[in-house]
Scaffold this active site. Structure first.
Site, PDB file in Angstrom:
ATOM      1  N   VAL A 118     -40.379 -59.893 -56.882  1.00 40.70           N
ATOM      2  CA  VAL A 118     -41.611 -59.783 -56.094  1.00 40.70           C
ATOM      3  C   VAL A 118     -42.798 -60.363 -56.854  1.00 40.70           C
ATOM      4  O   VAL A 118     -43.617 -61.109 -56.297  1.00 40.70           O
ATOM      5  CB  VAL A 118     -41.878 -58.317 -55.707  1.00 40.70           C
ATOM      6  CG1 VAL A 118     -43.262 -58.169 -55.079  1.00 40.70           C
ATOM      7  CG2 VAL A 118     -40.806 -57.827 -54.741  1.00 40.70           C
ATOM      8  N   TYR A 119     -42.894 -60.049 -58.132  1.00 41.70           N
ATOM      9  CA  TYR A 119     -44.012 -60.551 -58.933  1.00 41.70           C
ATOM     10  C   TYR A 119     -43.969 -62.071 -59.019  1.00 41.70           C
ATOM     11  O   TYR A 119     -44.994 -62.747 -58.818  1.00 41.70           O
ATOM     12  CB  TYR A 119     -43.971 -59.930 -60.326  1.00 41.70           C
ATOM     13  CG  TYR A 119     -45.144 -60.298 -61.197  1.00 41.70           C
ATOM     14  CD1 TYR A 119     -46.443 -60.007 -60.801  1.00 41.70           C
ATOM     15  CD2 TYR A 119     -44.956 -60.933 -62.423  1.00 41.70           C
ATOM     16  CE1 TYR A 119     -47.529 -60.338 -61.595  1.00 41.70           C
ATOM     17  CE2 TYR A 119     -46.035 -61.269 -63.226  1.00 41.70           C
ATOM     18  CZ  TYR A 119     -47.321 -60.968 -62.802  1.00 41.70           C
ATOM     19  OH  TYR A 119     -48.388 -61.302 -63.591  1.00 41.70           O
TER      20      TYR A 119
END
Length: 239
Positions: free
Chosen positions: A151-152
């Protein structure tokens, strides 16, 4: 930088704070925008006490009304903005199947939508008759990927793509865009409970080192632009 208006969104600590102090020392009028105005005011006071000129303003990078209010107040009280430094963002380093959906949404909202909203709004309040600069921090996770960073990394790759598209769109304009791909930096990022990594912060880059790089990027000669820069700690910082 004498008299230039430099807006640092995410200026209450870490990279934003160090960058604000660097630009303040060099004569810029520094505006520190942050959700935590109290911390931003502390940084601004330190700059002012050392002979600089700094101001603190509260904002929320994902709130259109708050961002527009921030940009309008700066223009009304100080003038058109010369430099935008997007030093805000949130992190999450966790196994994909363990990531809470609410956390994933928050990361994408802040890092992606927030960057879009702040950049679009502030560019409407930047000088039109002279060169301006926008600095982004996709970090090395916006260039490479690693385990547990799904996600990051997605949010940081989005910042890279967003900025490179802007460069093409604004090619005939006067705004210079710089992408800084930073390795581990000794900031509060690593204290977030959502960042599940063991690290040696003493082996990381310091915020002051990053601030020097930002200043160098913004102060390129008029006929050149620093498009991209990768800065890594000398030693691998993971345990």
């Amino acid at each position: 930088m004498k008299g230039k208006i430099v807006l640092i969104v995410g200026g209450s600590g870490g990279i934003g704070s160090a960058t604000a102090k660097k630009f303040g020392k060099e004569g810029a009028k520094v505006v520190l925008a942050a959700r935590n105005k109290v911390k931003a005011e502390e940084v601004a006071k330190e700059i002012n006490d050392n002979g600089g000129e700094a101001f603190a303003i509260e904002t929320n990078a994902t709130d259109p009304e708050a961002v527009e209010r921030m940009a309008s107040e700066i223009e009304d009280q100080l003038g058109k903005i010369d430099v935008l430094i997007n030093a805000f963002g949130q992190g999450i380093i966790q196994p994909f199947m363990e990531i809470d959906t609410a956390d994933a949404k928050e990361i994408i909202d802040v890092n992606v939508y927030g960057t879009f909203l702040v950049t679009q709004t502030v560019m409407k309040h930047m000088k039109e008759d002279g060169p301006t600069s926008v600095v982004m921090f996709p970090g090395t996770m916006g260039k490479y990927v690693m385990k547990n960073a799904s996600v990051y990394a997605a949010s940081k790759f989005a910042i890279q793509g967003f900025t490179k598209a802007l460069i093409e769109e604004q090619r005939r304009g006067k705004t210079k865009f710089s992408l800084l791909y930073l390795g581990g930096v000794d900031t509060a990022f690593w204290d977030d409970e959502r960042v599940s990594m063991k690290v040696k912060k003493e082996m990381m880059l310091t915020p002051d080192e990053v601030a020097d790089a930002v200043f160098y990027a913004v102060n390129q000669p008029s006929g050149s632009v620093l498009n991209e820069m990768v800065i890594q700690p000398e030693s691998h910082q993971l345990v």
